[in-house]
Design an enzyme around this catalytic site. Structure first.
Site, PDB file in Angstrom:
ATOM      1  N   ASP A 130      11.648 -17.324 -66.379  1.00 33.92           N
ATOM      2  CA  ASP A 130      10.957 -16.960 -64.978  1.00 33.92           C
ATOM      3  C   ASP A 130      10.776 -15.285 -65.188  1.00 33.92           C
ATOM      4  OD1 ASP A 130      11.833 -19.248 -63.955  1.00 33.92           O
ATOM      5  OD2 ASP A 130      13.760 -18.565 -63.184  1.00 33.92           O
ATOM      6  N   ARG A 181       3.285 -20.613 -66.389  1.00 35.54           N
ATOM      7  CA  ARG A 181       3.460 -21.041 -64.814  1.00 35.54           C
ATOM      8  C   ARG A 181       2.862 -19.849 -63.986  1.00 35.54           C
ATOM      9  NH1 ARG A 181       9.468 -20.443 -62.959  1.00 35.54           N
ATOM     10  NH2 ARG A 181       9.694 -22.306 -63.981  1.00 35.54           N
ATOM     11  N   GLY A 185       4.288 -14.713 -56.658  1.00 36.63           N
ATOM     12  CA  GLY A 185       5.424 -13.608 -57.202  1.00 36.63           C
ATOM     13  C   GLY A 185       6.248 -13.134 -55.669  1.00 36.63           C
ATOM     14  N   THR A 223       2.979 -23.494 -56.582  1.00 40.31           N
ATOM     15  CA  THR A 223       2.759 -23.242 -55.214  1.00 40.31           C
ATOM     16  C   THR A 223       3.018 -24.308 -54.397  1.00 40.31           C
ATOM     17  OG1 THR A 223       1.072 -22.129 -53.658  1.00 40.31           O
ATOM     18  CG2 THR A 223       0.193 -23.482 -55.440  1.00 40.31           C
ATOM     19  N   ARG A 286      14.001 -16.903 -50.799  1.00 32.91           N
ATOM     20  CA  ARG A 286      13.416 -18.041 -50.197  1.00 32.91           C
ATOM     21  C   ARG A 286      13.111 -17.914 -48.376  1.00 32.91           C
ATOM     22  NH1 ARG A 286      13.549 -18.631 -54.810  1.00 32.91           N
ATOM     23  NH2 ARG A 286      11.303 -17.584 -54.302  1.00 32.91           N
TER      24      ARG A 286
HETATM   25  P1  FDA Z   1       3.097 -19.114 -49.606  1.00 31.12           P
HETATM   26  O1  FDA Z   1       4.188 -18.253 -49.616  1.00 31.12           O
HETATM   27  O2  FDA Z   1       1.840 -18.553 -49.125  1.00 31.12           O
HETATM   28  O3  FDA Z   1       3.500 -20.223 -48.804  1.00 31.12           O
HETATM   29  C1  FDA Z   1       2.470 -21.431 -48.335  1.00 31.12           C
HETATM   30  C2  FDA Z   1       3.234 -22.585 -47.718  1.00 31.12           C
HETATM   31  O4  FDA Z   1       4.272 -23.038 -48.426  1.00 31.12           O
HETATM   32  C3  FDA Z   1       3.993 -21.982 -46.321  1.00 31.12           C
HETATM   33  O5  FDA Z   1       3.068 -21.751 -45.255  1.00 31.12           O
HETATM   34  C4  FDA Z   1       5.033 -22.805 -46.212  1.00 31.12           C
HETATM   35  O6  FDA Z   1       4.463 -24.261 -45.612  1.00 31.12           O
HETATM   36  C5  FDA Z   1       5.472 -23.069 -47.498  1.00 31.12           C
HETATM   37  N1  FDA Z   1       6.601 -22.518 -48.234  1.00 31.12           N
HETATM   38  C6  FDA Z   1       6.458 -21.358 -49.146  1.00 31.12           C
HETATM   39  N2  FDA Z   1       7.741 -20.916 -49.261  1.00 31.12           N
HETATM   40  C7  FDA Z   1       8.541 -21.562 -48.583  1.00 31.12           C
HETATM   41  C8  FDA Z   1      10.003 -21.621 -48.345  1.00 31.12           C
HETATM   42  N3  FDA Z   1      10.666 -20.736 -49.076  1.00 31.12           N
HETATM   43  N4  FDA Z   1      10.545 -22.576 -47.551  1.00 31.12           N
HETATM   44  C9  FDA Z   1       9.640 -23.523 -47.007  1.00 31.12           C
HETATM   45  N5  FDA Z   1       8.311 -23.569 -47.105  1.00 31.12           N
HETATM   46  C10 FDA Z   1       7.827 -22.759 -47.891  1.00 31.12           C
HETATM   47  N6  FDA Z   1       8.343 -16.153 -58.149  1.00 31.12           N
HETATM   48  C11 FDA Z   1       8.541 -15.329 -59.220  1.00 31.12           C
HETATM   49  O7  FDA Z   1       8.415 -14.173 -58.712  1.00 31.12           O
HETATM   50  N7  FDA Z   1       8.902 -15.522 -60.416  1.00 31.12           N
HETATM   51  C12 FDA Z   1       9.143 -16.950 -60.945  1.00 31.12           C
HETATM   52  O8  FDA Z   1       9.661 -17.097 -62.144  1.00 31.12           O
HETATM   53  C13 FDA Z   1       8.944 -17.640 -59.934  1.00 31.12           C
HETATM   54  N8  FDA Z   1       9.194 -19.099 -60.303  1.00 31.12           N
HETATM   55  C14 FDA Z   1       8.909 -20.111 -59.414  1.00 31.12           C
HETATM   56  C15 FDA Z   1       8.751 -21.376 -59.715  1.00 31.12           C
HETATM   57  C16 FDA Z   1       8.383 -22.361 -59.005  1.00 31.12           C
HETATM   58  C17 FDA Z   1       8.281 -23.955 -59.310  1.00 31.12           C
HETATM   59  C18 FDA Z   1       7.806 -22.051 -57.800  1.00 31.12           C
HETATM   60  C19 FDA Z   1       7.182 -23.131 -56.757  1.00 31.12           C
HETATM   61  C20 FDA Z   1       7.771 -20.880 -57.238  1.00 31.12           C
HETATM   62  C21 FDA Z   1       8.262 -19.713 -58.164  1.00 31.12           C
HETATM   63  N9  FDA Z   1       8.485 -18.633 -57.606  1.00 31.12           N
HETATM   64  C22 FDA Z   1       8.578 -17.396 -58.676  1.00 31.12           C
HETATM   65  C23 FDA Z   1       8.103 -18.170 -56.183  1.00 31.12           C
HETATM   66  C24 FDA Z   1       6.928 -17.686 -55.937  1.00 31.12           C
HETATM   67  O9  FDA Z   1       6.281 -16.566 -56.446  1.00 31.12           O
HETATM   68  C25 FDA Z   1       6.491 -17.669 -54.296  1.00 31.12           C
HETATM   69  O10 FDA Z   1       7.452 -16.655 -53.919  1.00 31.12           O
HETATM   70  C26 FDA Z   1       6.889 -18.747 -53.632  1.00 31.12           C
HETATM   71  O11 FDA Z   1       6.625 -20.033 -54.369  1.00 31.12           O
HETATM   72  C27 FDA Z   1       6.140 -18.920 -52.212  1.00 31.12           C
HETATM   73  O12 FDA Z   1       4.894 -18.819 -52.314  1.00 31.12           O
HETATM   74  P2  FDA Z   1       3.896 -20.046 -52.168  1.00 31.12           P
HETATM   75  O13 FDA Z   1       2.944 -19.900 -53.456  1.00 31.12           O
HETATM   76  O14 FDA Z   1       4.690 -21.235 -51.904  1.00 31.12           O
HETATM   77  O15 FDA Z   1       2.851 -19.849 -50.932  1.00 31.12           O
END
Ligand code: FDA
Length: 304
Positions: A130, A181, A185, A223, A286
């Site tokens: 990670d 991956r 962020g 994502t 989260r």
């Molecule tokens: P964005 O935050 O723009 O959200 C888009 C939509 O997704 C939202 O409108 C909502 O509908 C849904 N959503 C997003 N987060 C949600 C939540 N917590 N609860 C409910 N709905 C939500 N980061 C990092 O810095 N280091 C790492 O190693 C990892 N590893 C990692 C693994 C995996 C499998 C995932 C999916 C994510 C990570 N992350 C991470 C976290 C990542 O950087 C990011 O903070 C979250 O995935 C939220 O970003 P989104 O891309 O989902 O988009």
């Protein structure tokens, strides 16, 4: 504003130890955390597998301060790898370097990670390192590169589209065949290192995702952003890229509908399943991503 407040809370030690011990905290964390024990995590993994979805198991914990804690964290990963193999679960593992002693002894963290990667190789599995805050980006990538040189294809990195440096890091890792991956962020970074505007983070994500899925290296598109997911699906169809050339990755408890839909459409999907008693910083990040989750949790809490 709320994002910063939750991210500040995620680093508050007093709140962390209070919350992790409290029953209420444990109950609330259940929305994103699949239980406290290895066995509960494995059961959750089997459940997710039954939907045709792969898993990455994450034993929660970060920023340990002494070698015995780092060794204890590693021990859980060795148990996980044994159990994944014994039970035939479709899973790999994700681990953080600060959980293995990176903050106080990087050489120790590297020895521990090398042992876990060697175990994963023997168990025909894979270790994702990670990515944490930007003070560790370069050291983490250098370590993954050294581990990859010893265990080709058994260890991968995470890149964050909010960092300016990530475009160059994408080419650097793809050039070595290192699996990436891609996520947006989750840490608090200043404007000298990261795009301050979400629109730029999203634009950079799409740009780099296209580069990764078109490359011969198998990458994970992490994502829940449905607009981005739709764009990736459109792009791979337009370019004739096989669905098996990459996978989508999402977090346990977030957008299960989208996870299942993509799996039903024939895309590879992997769910990141965190578990363990040290859930507090993960849980706060989260909430920082989606403060509306607080309302959701409160409603469910009072309903029960
Ligand atoms: P964005 O935050 O723009 O959200 C888009 C939509 O997704 C939202 O409108 C909502 O509908 C849904 N959503 C997003 N987060 C949600 C939540 N917590 N609860 C409910 N709905 C939500 N980061 C990092 O810095 N280091 C790492 O190693 C990892 N590893 C990692 C693994 C995996 C499998 C995932 C999916 C994510 C990570 N992350 C991470 C976290 C990542 O950087 C990011 O903070 C979250 O995935 C939220 O970003 P989104 O891309 O989902 O988009």
């Amino acid at each position: 504003m709320l994002r910063s407040a939750f991210l500040a809370l995620s680093r508050n030690q007093a709140m962390r130890s209070f919350s992790e011990r409290s029953k209420v905290g444990r109950r609330l964390s259940g929305r994103f955390v699949a239980g406290m024990t290895v066995d509960e995590a494995l059961q959750a993994a089997e459940q997710v597998n039954s939907d045709g979805i792969a898993v990455s198991l994450d034993s929660l914990g970060e920023s340990v301060a002494a070698e015995p804690q780092a060794r204890a964290s590693a021990e859980i990963y060795h148990r996980l790898l044994d159990q994944i193999q014994a039970r035939g679960i479709n899973a790999n593992v994700s681990a953080k370097l600060t959980q293995m002693g990176m903050d106080f002894d990087p050489a120790l963290a590297e020895r521990i990670m090398a042992e876990i990667v060697a175990h994963a190789t023997a168990a025909d599995s894979f270790v994702r390192v990670d990515m944490e805050g930007s003070e560790l980006t370069e050291a983490t990538l250098l370590m993954v590169e050294r581990l990859h040189a010893q265990a080709h294809g058994r260890v991968g990195a995470v890149l964050q589209s909010y960092l300016y440096r990530t475009e160059a890091d994408t080419d650097r890792l793809l050039g070595q065949g290192i699996r990436i991956r891609l996520c947006k962020g989750a840490y608090k970074e200043g404007p000298s290192l990261a795009f301050p505007a979400k629109a730029d983070v999203d634009r950079n994500y799409v740009k780099l995702a296209r580069r990764m899925v078109a490359s011969p290296v198998f990458c994970g598109m992490a994502t829940h952003d449905e607009a981005i997911v739709t764009e990736i699906c459109r792009f791979v169809q337009e370019k004739g890229i096989a669905k098996s050339a990459f996978e989508f990755q999402m977090l346990y408890g977030v957008r299960r509908d989208l996870q299942r839909r993509l799996a039903a459409e024939g895309f590879g999907v992997r769910v990141y399943i965190p578990f363990g008693t040290e859930w507090y910083p993960y849980f706060m990040r989260r909430l920082a991503e989606r403060p509306a989750n607080l309302l959701f949790l409160a409603k469910n809490f009072f309903r029960n």
